[in-house]
Design an enzyme around this catalytic site. Sequence first.
Site, mmCIF file in Angstrom:
data_model
loop_
_atom_site.group_PDB
_atom_site.id
_atom_site.type_symbol
_atom_site.label_atom_id
_atom_site.label_comp_id
_atom_site.label_asym_id
_atom_site.label_seq_id
_atom_site.Cartn_x
_atom_site.Cartn_y
_atom_site.Cartn_z
ATOM 1 N N CYS A 13 45.090 51.487 38.818
ATOM 2 C CA CYS A 13 45.747 51.576 37.525
ATOM 3 C C CYS A 13 46.774 50.447 37.479
ATOM 4 C CB CYS A 13 46.409 52.933 37.383
ATOM 5 S SG CYS A 13 46.722 53.377 35.681
ATOM 6 N N CYS A 87 42.633 52.020 32.129
ATOM 7 C CA CYS A 87 43.762 51.190 31.704
ATOM 8 C C CYS A 87 43.380 49.721 31.582
ATOM 9 C CB CYS A 87 44.938 51.374 32.655
ATOM 10 S SG CYS A 87 44.478 51.475 34.383
ATOM 11 N N CYS A 91 39.325 44.521 38.208
ATOM 12 C CA CYS A 91 39.210 44.598 39.667
ATOM 13 C C CYS A 91 38.362 43.447 40.152
ATOM 14 C CB CYS A 91 38.487 45.877 40.078
ATOM 15 S SG CYS A 91 39.487 47.331 40.041
#
Length: 139
Positions: A13, A87, A91
């Site tokens: 997050c 959110c 990545c």
Amino acid sequence: MSTPAVPSVLFVCVHNAGRSQMAAAFLTHLGRDRVQVRSAGSAPADTVNPSVVEAMREVGIDISAETPKVLTAEAVQASDVVITMGCGDACPYFPGKRYLDWKLEDPAGQGVEAVRPIRDEIEHRIRGLIAELGIETRA
């Protein structure tokens, strides 16, 4: 006799101060030593959200000593499953990893009353993940 490898899960997050902390705490609590758990954020906050700490305390899990951590490529590489918490976090992508995105309300700036339903939804999803991974849980 060798010990079988345990699955590893990374929760991501942005601030690593709410949703990812709750998810990591539930998986650690329920999965015990049968799963390796990490959480991180791309722009970690200084502390875990106090309303999140209180909401988790209500269900018997103390995360008051946790601190937000920065997301690294190494953490992603070391994980079998990478779960972003709705959110929009980017990545690093590594082939062979399982990526999931759990769309969840953001508890930032909200009181414990607003955090409770988010906490309960995360626990529900964690229990489903545990079943999918075939992890034996505590009673």
